[in-house]
Scaffold this active site. Sequence first.
Site, PDB file in Angstrom:
ATOM      1  N   PRO A 202       0.708  -1.173  -0.033  1.00 59.07           N
ATOM      2  CA  PRO A 202       0.060  -0.212  -0.056  1.00 59.07           C
ATOM      3  C   PRO A 202       0.780   1.124   0.048  1.00 59.07           C
ATOM      4  O   PRO A 202       0.448   2.467  -0.507  1.00 59.07           O
ATOM      5  CB  PRO A 202      -0.734  -0.124   1.329  1.00 59.07           C
ATOM      6  CG  PRO A 202      -0.571  -1.556   1.750  1.00 59.07           C
ATOM      7  CD  PRO A 202       0.706  -2.015   1.090  1.00 59.07           C
TER       8      PRO A 202
ATOM      9  N   ARG B 220       0.097  -5.249 -22.053  1.00 52.70           N
ATOM     10  CA  ARG B 220      -0.534  -4.732 -23.213  1.00 52.70           C
ATOM     11  C   ARG B 220       0.622  -3.666 -24.081  1.00 52.70           C
ATOM     12  O   ARG B 220       0.315  -3.572 -25.207  1.00 52.70           O
ATOM     13  CB  ARG B 220      -1.960  -3.749 -22.698  1.00 52.70           C
ATOM     14  CG  ARG B 220      -1.264  -2.314 -21.937  1.00 52.70           C
ATOM     15  CD  ARG B 220      -2.568  -1.683 -21.902  1.00 52.70           C
ATOM     16  NE  ARG B 220      -3.127  -1.096 -22.765  1.00 52.70           N
ATOM     17  CZ  ARG B 220      -2.526   0.028 -23.230  1.00 52.70           C
ATOM     18  NH1 ARG B 220      -1.642   0.761 -22.795  1.00 52.70           N
ATOM     19  NH2 ARG B 220      -3.456   0.729 -24.560  1.00 52.70           N
TER      20      ARG B 220
ATOM     21  N   GLU C 219      -0.670  -8.426   7.310  1.00 57.67           N
ATOM     22  CA  GLU C 219      -0.310  -7.042   7.821  1.00 57.67           C
ATOM     23  C   GLU C 219       1.164  -6.795   6.942  1.00 57.67           C
ATOM     24  O   GLU C 219       1.634  -5.905   7.115  1.00 57.67           O
ATOM     25  CB  GLU C 219      -0.130  -7.234   9.155  1.00 57.67           C
ATOM     26  CG  GLU C 219      -1.254  -6.394   9.700  1.00 57.67           C
ATOM     27  CD  GLU C 219      -2.389  -6.697   9.423  1.00 57.67           C
ATOM     28  OE1 GLU C 219      -3.300  -5.908   9.000  1.00 57.67           O
ATOM     29  OE2 GLU C 219      -2.838  -8.089   9.389  1.00 57.67           O
TER      30      GLU C 219
ATOM     31  N   ASP D  43       1.208   4.814 -27.989  1.00 58.00           N
ATOM     32  CA  ASP D  43       2.588   5.710 -27.782  1.00 58.00           C
ATOM     33  C   ASP D  43       2.249   7.164 -27.663  1.00 58.00           C
ATOM     34  O   ASP D  43       2.818   7.913 -26.981  1.00 58.00           O
ATOM     35  CB  ASP D  43       3.219   5.615 -29.286  1.00 58.00           C
ATOM     36  CG  ASP D  43       3.539   4.013 -29.195  1.00 58.00           C
ATOM     37  OD1 ASP D  43       3.713   3.428 -28.055  1.00 58.00           O
ATOM     38  OD2 ASP D  43       3.809   3.502 -30.109  1.00 58.00           O
TER      39      ASP D  43
HETATM   40  N1  LIG Z   1      -1.999  -0.100  -3.722  1.00 57.02           N
HETATM   41  C1  LIG Z   1      -2.174  -1.247  -2.643  1.00 57.02           C
HETATM   42  C2  LIG Z   1      -1.482  -2.164  -2.333  1.00 57.02           C
HETATM   43  C3  LIG Z   1      -1.929  -2.937  -1.271  1.00 57.02           C
HETATM   44  C4  LIG Z   1      -1.596  -4.248  -0.782  1.00 57.02           C
HETATM   45  C5  LIG Z   1      -0.622  -4.933  -0.938  1.00 57.02           C
HETATM   46  C6  LIG Z   1      -0.634  -6.051  -0.164  1.00 57.02           C
HETATM   47  C7  LIG Z   1      -1.488  -6.106   0.949  1.00 57.02           C
HETATM   48  S1  LIG Z   1      -2.566  -4.743   0.707  1.00 57.02           S
HETATM   49  N2  LIG Z   1      -3.235  -2.330  -1.080  1.00 57.02           N
HETATM   50  N3  LIG Z   1      -3.321  -1.045  -1.569  1.00 57.02           N
END
Ligand SMILES: Nc1cc(-c2cccs2)n[nH]1
Length: 238
Positions: free
Chosen positions: A88, A152, A115, A167
Amino acid sequence: MRIDVLTVLPGLFDCFLKEGVIGKAISSGKVEVKVHNIRDFTTDKHRVVDDVPYGGGPGMVLKPEPIFRAYDELTKEGEKPYVLLTEPWGEKFNQEMAVELSKKPRLMIICGRYEGVDERVKSLVDREVSIGDYVLTGGELPAMVIMDAVLRLIPGVLGNLESLRADSFSDRGLLGYPNYTRPAEFRGMKVPEVLLSGHHKKIESWRKEQSLRKTLERRPEIIENLKRKGLLTKEELE
Ligand SMILES: Nc1cc(-c2cccs2)n[nH]1
Protein backbone atom coordinates in the site's frame (compact mmCIF):
# COMPACT_ATOMS: atom_id res chain seq x y z
CA MET A 1 8.66 -11.43 -21.30
CA ARG A 2 8.34 -13.86 -18.43
CA ILE A 3 6.56 -12.99 -15.17
CA ASP A 4 6.63 -15.14 -12.03
CA VAL A 5 4.00 -14.31 -9.42
CA LEU A 6 4.39 -15.41 -5.79
CA THR A 7 1.09 -15.49 -3.89
CA VAL A 8 -0.80 -17.37 -1.15
CA LEU A 9 -3.98 -17.15 -3.27
CA PRO A 10 -3.06 -18.46 -6.75
CA GLY A 11 -6.72 -19.09 -7.61
CA LEU A 12 -7.34 -15.35 -7.82
CA PHE A 13 -5.32 -15.26 -11.05
CA ASP A 14 -7.20 -18.04 -12.93
CA CYS A 15 -9.66 -15.88 -14.88
CA PHE A 16 -7.23 -13.01 -15.36
CA LEU A 17 -4.71 -15.26 -17.14
CA LYS A 18 -7.33 -17.02 -19.29
CA GLU A 19 -9.53 -14.21 -20.55
CA GLY A 20 -9.19 -11.35 -23.03
CA VAL A 21 -6.06 -9.72 -24.32
CA ILE A 22 -3.90 -11.13 -21.52
CA GLY A 23 -5.27 -14.63 -22.02
CA LYS A 24 -4.50 -14.46 -25.76
CA ALA A 25 -1.02 -13.07 -25.17
CA ILE A 26 -0.24 -16.05 -22.92
CA SER A 27 -1.90 -18.75 -25.06
CA SER A 28 -0.11 -17.40 -28.15
CA GLY A 29 3.20 -17.61 -26.31
CA LYS A 30 3.91 -13.87 -26.70
CA VAL A 31 4.33 -13.67 -22.92
CA GLU A 32 4.82 -16.25 -20.18
CA VAL A 33 3.16 -15.86 -16.77
CA LYS A 34 3.63 -18.44 -14.03
CA VAL A 35 1.76 -18.19 -10.74
CA HIS A 36 3.38 -19.91 -7.75
CA ASN A 37 1.71 -20.76 -4.45
CA ILE A 38 4.03 -19.65 -1.65
CA ARG A 39 2.61 -22.55 0.39
CA ASP A 40 4.32 -24.97 -2.02
CA PHE A 41 7.65 -23.68 -0.75
CA THR A 42 7.00 -24.46 2.93
CA THR A 43 8.61 -27.50 4.55
CA ASP A 44 6.39 -28.06 7.59
CA LYS A 45 3.38 -30.37 7.79
CA HIS A 46 0.93 -27.47 8.11
CA ARG A 47 2.48 -25.48 5.23
CA VAL A 48 2.65 -22.35 7.38
CA VAL A 49 3.28 -19.12 5.44
CA ASP A 50 2.62 -16.49 8.10
CA ASP A 51 3.21 -15.84 11.77
CA VAL A 52 2.46 -13.28 14.47
CA PRO A 53 4.54 -10.08 14.38
CA TYR A 54 7.52 -9.75 16.73
CA GLY A 55 6.81 -6.95 19.19
CA GLY A 56 3.08 -7.75 19.16
CA GLY A 57 0.34 -5.98 17.24
CA PRO A 58 -2.60 -7.08 15.11
CA GLY A 59 -2.69 -9.52 12.22
CA MET A 60 -0.11 -11.79 10.67
CA VAL A 61 3.11 -11.28 8.73
CA LEU A 62 4.27 -13.39 5.77
CA LYS A 63 7.31 -15.45 6.82
CA PRO A 64 10.60 -14.94 4.94
CA GLU A 65 11.64 -18.61 4.49
CA PRO A 66 8.99 -19.79 1.97
CA ILE A 67 9.42 -16.64 -0.12
CA PHE A 68 13.22 -16.98 -0.16
CA ARG A 69 12.89 -20.68 -1.05
CA ALA A 70 10.60 -19.77 -3.94
CA TYR A 71 12.96 -17.04 -5.11
CA ASP A 72 15.99 -19.36 -4.96
CA GLU A 73 14.14 -22.12 -6.82
CA LEU A 74 12.81 -19.81 -9.53
CA THR A 75 16.08 -18.01 -10.14
CA LYS A 76 18.30 -21.13 -10.33
CA GLU A 77 18.56 -20.74 -14.04
CA GLY A 78 17.88 -18.05 -16.63
CA GLU A 79 17.91 -14.27 -16.37
CA LYS A 80 17.56 -12.76 -12.88
CA PRO A 81 14.08 -11.20 -12.62
CA TYR A 82 13.35 -7.58 -11.73
CA VAL A 83 11.45 -8.06 -8.46
CA LEU A 84 8.34 -6.09 -7.47
CA LEU A 85 6.56 -6.22 -4.13
CA THR A 86 2.98 -4.92 -4.04
CA GLU A 87 2.53 -2.67 -1.01
CA PRO A 88 0.00 0.00 0.00
CA TRP A 89 2.89 2.37 0.74
CA GLY A 90 5.13 1.64 -2.26
CA GLU A 91 6.06 3.88 -5.17
CA LYS A 92 2.92 4.95 -7.05
CA PHE A 93 2.40 2.84 -10.19
CA ASN A 94 1.75 4.87 -13.35
CA GLN A 95 2.03 4.61 -17.13
CA GLU A 96 5.67 5.72 -17.06
CA MET A 97 6.53 2.84 -14.73
CA ALA A 98 4.47 0.46 -16.90
CA VAL A 99 6.53 1.47 -19.94
CA GLU A 100 9.79 0.99 -18.00
CA LEU A 101 8.74 -2.43 -16.67
CA SER A 102 7.54 -3.58 -20.12
CA LYS A 103 11.16 -3.39 -21.28
CA LYS A 104 12.42 -5.86 -18.66
CA PRO A 105 12.95 -9.41 -19.98
CA ARG A 106 11.74 -10.97 -16.72
CA LEU A 107 9.68 -9.77 -13.75
CA MET A 108 8.81 -11.36 -10.43
CA ILE A 109 5.85 -9.99 -8.45
CA ILE A 110 5.62 -10.88 -4.78
CA CYS A 111 2.06 -10.33 -3.59
CA GLY A 112 1.92 -8.99 -0.08
CA ARG A 113 -0.83 -10.11 2.27
CA TYR A 114 -2.08 -9.87 5.84
CA GLU A 115 -0.26 -7.08 7.64
CA GLY A 116 2.63 -7.23 5.24
CA VAL A 117 5.72 -9.31 4.58
CA ASP A 118 8.76 -9.86 6.80
CA GLU A 119 11.09 -6.88 6.22
CA ARG A 120 13.94 -9.19 5.18
CA VAL A 121 11.98 -10.14 2.03
CA LYS A 122 12.69 -6.60 0.84
CA SER A 123 16.34 -7.56 0.35
CA LEU A 124 15.09 -9.46 -2.74
CA VAL A 125 12.95 -6.56 -3.99
CA ASP A 126 13.89 -3.96 -6.63
CA ARG A 127 10.70 -1.91 -6.40
CA GLU A 128 7.86 -1.70 -3.83
CA VAL A 129 4.80 -0.70 -5.84
CA SER A 130 1.43 0.75 -4.81
CA ILE A 131 -1.54 1.10 -7.17
CA GLY A 132 -3.08 3.83 -5.01
CA ASP A 133 -3.50 5.33 -1.56
CA TYR A 134 -5.95 2.77 -0.24
CA VAL A 135 -5.40 -0.53 1.55
CA LEU A 136 -6.63 -3.77 -0.02
CA THR A 137 -6.81 -7.21 1.58
CA GLY A 138 -3.84 -8.37 -0.46
CA GLY A 139 -1.42 -7.61 -3.22
CA GLU A 140 -2.98 -9.91 -5.83
CA LEU A 141 -5.28 -7.31 -7.42
CA PRO A 142 -2.41 -4.79 -7.56
CA ALA A 143 -0.30 -7.52 -9.24
CA MET A 144 -3.03 -8.02 -11.87
CA VAL A 145 -3.34 -4.27 -12.46
CA ILE A 146 0.43 -4.00 -12.95
CA MET A 147 0.57 -7.05 -15.25
CA ASP A 148 -2.34 -5.78 -17.33
CA ALA A 149 -0.78 -2.35 -17.85
CA VAL A 150 2.67 -3.84 -18.58
CA LEU A 151 1.71 -6.78 -20.83
CA ARG A 152 -0.46 -4.64 -23.13
CA LEU A 153 2.71 -2.70 -23.98
CA ILE A 154 4.59 -5.79 -25.17
CA PRO A 155 4.88 -5.58 -28.99
CA GLY A 156 2.32 -7.81 -30.67
CA VAL A 157 0.03 -8.14 -27.64
CA LEU A 158 -2.37 -5.45 -28.84
CA GLY A 159 -3.44 -4.78 -32.43
CA ASN A 160 -1.04 -2.36 -34.19
CA LEU A 161 -3.48 0.56 -34.30
CA GLU A 162 -4.14 0.37 -30.57
CA SER A 163 -0.45 0.34 -29.70
CA LEU A 164 0.20 3.30 -32.05
CA ARG A 165 -2.54 5.27 -30.27
CA ALA A 166 -1.03 4.35 -26.89
CA ASP A 167 2.40 5.71 -27.88
CA SER A 168 1.22 9.17 -28.66
CA PHE A 169 -1.17 9.61 -25.75
CA SER A 170 -1.37 7.40 -22.70
CA ASP A 171 2.37 6.79 -22.60
CA ARG A 172 2.80 10.49 -21.85
CA GLY A 173 0.04 10.19 -19.29
CA LEU A 174 -2.40 12.30 -21.36
CA LEU A 175 -6.09 11.48 -20.93
CA GLY A 176 -7.77 9.85 -23.93
CA TYR A 177 -9.93 11.63 -26.53
CA PRO A 178 -13.73 11.07 -26.74
CA ASN A 179 -14.79 7.96 -28.68
CA TYR A 180 -17.97 7.48 -30.73
CA THR A 181 -19.43 4.72 -32.86
CA ARG A 182 -22.72 4.23 -34.77
CA PRO A 183 -25.39 5.62 -34.73
CA ALA A 184 -24.40 9.14 -35.81
CA GLU A 185 -27.26 10.53 -33.66
CA PHE A 186 -28.62 8.89 -30.53
CA ARG A 187 -31.38 10.42 -28.35
CA GLY A 188 -30.60 13.83 -29.83
CA MET A 189 -26.87 13.54 -29.15
CA LYS A 190 -24.85 13.88 -32.34
CA VAL A 191 -21.35 12.60 -33.17
CA PRO A 192 -18.99 15.60 -33.79
CA GLU A 193 -19.04 16.43 -37.54
CA VAL A 194 -15.24 16.23 -37.85
CA LEU A 195 -15.35 12.49 -37.05
CA LEU A 196 -17.76 11.91 -39.95
CA SER A 197 -15.67 13.98 -42.37
CA GLY A 198 -13.16 11.29 -43.28
CA HIS A 199 -10.51 14.04 -43.13
CA HIS A 200 -7.80 12.14 -41.22
CA LYS A 201 -5.54 15.13 -40.53
CA LYS A 202 -8.46 17.14 -39.11
CA ILE A 203 -9.61 14.12 -37.06
CA GLU A 204 -6.12 13.62 -35.65
CA SER A 205 -5.71 17.25 -34.63
CA TRP A 206 -9.25 17.33 -33.15
CA ARG A 207 -8.43 14.24 -31.05
CA LYS A 208 -5.11 15.68 -29.90
CA GLU A 209 -6.80 18.96 -28.94
CA GLN A 210 -9.54 17.07 -27.06
CA SER A 211 -6.97 14.99 -25.19
CA LEU A 212 -4.87 18.02 -24.21
CA ARG A 213 -7.98 20.02 -23.22
CA LYS A 214 -9.35 17.15 -21.06
CA THR A 215 -5.94 16.64 -19.45
CA LEU A 216 -5.54 20.39 -18.75
CA GLU A 217 -9.02 20.51 -17.18
CA ARG A 218 -8.80 17.36 -15.06
CA ARG A 219 -5.09 16.76 -14.47
CA PRO A 220 -3.20 20.06 -15.03
CA GLU A 221 -0.19 18.64 -13.20
CA ILE A 222 0.33 16.15 -16.07
CA ILE A 223 0.59 19.04 -18.56
CA GLU A 224 2.98 20.91 -16.25
CA ASN A 225 5.07 17.76 -15.88
CA LEU A 226 5.25 17.21 -19.66
CA LYS A 227 6.15 20.90 -20.19
CA ARG A 228 8.97 20.61 -17.68
CA LYS A 229 10.26 17.48 -19.45
CA GLY A 230 9.94 19.14 -22.86
CA LEU A 231 7.55 16.39 -23.96
CA LEU A 232 4.93 18.70 -25.47
CA THR A 233 5.44 19.87 -29.07
CA LYS A 234 5.21 23.58 -29.99
CA GLU A 235 1.74 23.21 -31.51
CA GLU A 236 0.55 21.16 -28.50
CA LEU A 237 1.64 24.05 -26.26
CA GLU A 238 -0.35 26.64 -28.25
N1 LIG B 1 -2.02 -0.10 -3.53
C1 LIG B 1 -2.26 -1.12 -2.61
C2 LIG B 1 -1.51 -2.29 -2.38
C3 LIG B 1 -2.13 -2.95 -1.35
C4 LIG B 1 -1.74 -4.19 -0.71
C5 LIG B 1 -0.67 -5.00 -1.01
C6 LIG B 1 -0.56 -6.07 -0.13
C7 LIG B 1 -1.52 -6.12 0.85
S1 LIG B 1 -2.56 -4.77 0.64
N2 LIG B 1 -3.20 -2.25 -0.98
N3 LIG B 1 -3.26 -1.12 -1.77
